[in-house]
Structures are given as structure tokens and as C-alpha cells.
Design a protein around this motif. Structure first.
Motif, short mmCIF file in Angstrom:
data_model
loop_
_atom_site.label_atom_id
_atom_site.label_comp_id
_atom_site.label_asym_id
_atom_site.label_seq_id
_atom_site.Cartn_x
_atom_site.Cartn_y
_atom_site.Cartn_z
N THR A 35 0.84 -1.19 0.00
CA THR A 35 0.00 0.00 0.00
C THR A 35 0.87 1.24 0.00
O THR A 35 1.99 1.24 0.51
CB THR A 35 -0.91 0.05 1.24
OG1 THR A 35 -0.08 0.05 2.40
CG2 THR A 35 -1.84 -1.14 1.28
N GLU A 37 0.25 5.18 1.04
CA GLU A 37 -0.71 6.12 1.59
C GLU A 37 -0.19 7.55 1.54
O GLU A 37 -0.93 8.46 1.23
CB GLU A 37 -1.05 5.74 3.03
CG GLU A 37 -1.77 4.40 3.10
CD GLU A 37 -2.00 3.96 4.52
OE1 GLU A 37 -1.67 4.73 5.44
OE2 GLU A 37 -2.50 2.85 4.69
N TYR A 38 1.04 7.73 1.89
CA TYR A 38 1.61 9.07 1.85
C TYR A 38 3.12 8.97 1.66
O TYR A 38 3.72 7.92 1.82
CB TYR A 38 1.28 9.85 3.12
CG TYR A 38 1.79 9.20 4.39
CD1 TYR A 38 3.06 9.48 4.87
CD2 TYR A 38 1.00 8.31 5.10
CE1 TYR A 38 3.53 8.87 6.01
CE2 TYR A 38 1.46 7.71 6.24
CZ TYR A 38 2.73 7.99 6.70
OH TYR A 38 3.19 7.39 7.82
N SER A 47 -0.18 13.30 0.96
CA SER A 47 -0.96 12.16 0.51
C SER A 47 -0.70 11.89 -0.97
O SER A 47 -0.41 12.80 -1.74
CB SER A 47 -2.45 12.39 0.75
OG SER A 47 -2.89 13.48 0.00
N PRO A 49 -2.13 10.45 -4.65
CA PRO A 49 -3.44 10.34 -5.32
C PRO A 49 -4.03 8.93 -5.19
O PRO A 49 -3.29 7.95 -5.16
CB PRO A 49 -3.12 10.66 -6.77
CG PRO A 49 -1.87 11.47 -6.73
CD PRO A 49 -1.11 10.98 -5.54
N TYR A 50 -5.34 8.87 -5.12
CA TYR A 50 -6.03 7.60 -4.86
C TYR A 50 -5.79 6.57 -5.95
O TYR A 50 -5.85 5.37 -5.71
CB TYR A 50 -7.54 7.84 -4.70
CG TYR A 50 -8.21 8.24 -5.98
CD1 TYR A 50 -8.79 7.30 -6.81
CD2 TYR A 50 -8.26 9.59 -6.35
CE1 TYR A 50 -9.40 7.68 -7.99
CE2 TYR A 50 -8.87 9.96 -7.53
CZ TYR A 50 -9.43 9.02 -8.34
OH TYR A 50 -10.02 9.40 -9.50
N TRP A 51 -5.51 6.99 -7.19
CA TRP A 51 -5.35 6.05 -8.28
C TRP A 51 -3.96 5.44 -8.34
O TRP A 51 -3.74 4.51 -9.11
CB TRP A 51 -5.71 6.72 -9.60
CG TRP A 51 -4.99 8.01 -9.85
CD1 TRP A 51 -5.39 9.25 -9.49
CD2 TRP A 51 -3.72 8.17 -10.50
NE1 TRP A 51 -4.46 10.18 -9.88
CE2 TRP A 51 -3.44 9.56 -10.50
CE3 TRP A 51 -2.83 7.30 -11.09
CZ2 TRP A 51 -2.27 10.07 -11.06
CZ3 TRP A 51 -1.67 7.81 -11.65
CH2 TRP A 51 -1.41 9.18 -11.63
N THR A 53 -1.63 3.13 -6.48
CA THR A 53 -1.59 2.16 -5.39
C THR A 53 -0.28 1.39 -5.45
O THR A 53 0.42 1.40 -6.47
CB THR A 53 -2.76 1.18 -5.49
OG1 THR A 53 -2.62 0.42 -6.68
CG2 THR A 53 -4.09 1.89 -5.48
N SER A 56 -0.52 -1.14 -8.27
CA SER A 56 -0.34 -0.62 -9.63
C SER A 56 1.13 -0.33 -9.92
O SER A 56 1.61 -0.58 -11.02
CB SER A 56 -1.20 0.62 -9.86
OG SER A 56 -0.78 1.68 -9.03
#
Length: 82
Positions: A35, A37-38, A47, A49-51, A53, A56
């Protein structure tokens, strides 16, 4: 042995090594589920960006290793057969 055959052999070894590393890396991505997260920028957490990960990024790196390994094997086949 000519230099082309030696280069072909080295490229074959490097290509297979990269393909094995790519497969191992993709398996580890499935196993560990990283993961993001930041991140720290200038000492402060920001932070991400949410896309973006961890998975990815892992899959992109695995795809990059696969493409480079495949290109090395393709080039080695051309050099080796000359």
C-alpha cells in the motif's frame, strides 16, 4: 566464438534473469499487497493520489521488467543466429 554469439549468449542470460525477476516480483505483489498512503516531501507527509496504489506500481514495474527481458531475448535470438 564471435563477439555476436557472445553478446547473444549474455543477452539470453540477462533476458531470462529479468523474466524470472518479473515473475517473482508479480507473485510478491499478489502475496504482500503493498500500500502507498503518503510520502514525505521536504520533511512533511503528503498524501498520494487515490489512483496510485502499491499494486499498480508493482504491476507496472513487473511489466517493465517483462518488456525489457523480452526485448533482450528477441535481440539475443537475432544476434545468436547470425
Amino acid at each position: 566464438m564471435t563477439i555476436e554469439r557472445i553478446m547473444g549468449f549474455v543477452a539470453i542470460c540477462a533476458g531470462w534473469l529479468l523474466l524470472v525477476l518479473a515473475a517473482f516480483e508479480i507473485v510478491l505483489v499478489f502475496y504482500y499487497r503493498p500500500t502507498l498512503e503518503y510520502t514525505y516531501v521536504e520533511g512533511r507527509p503528503r498524501s498520494i493520489p487515490y489512483w496510485i496504489t502499491g499494486e499498480s506500481v508493482g504491476f507496472a514495474f513487473g511489466a517493465f521488467l517483462t518488456v525489457i527481458g523480452g526485448a533482450l531475448l528477441w535481440g539475443a535470438n537475432r544476434w545468436h543466429l547470425r
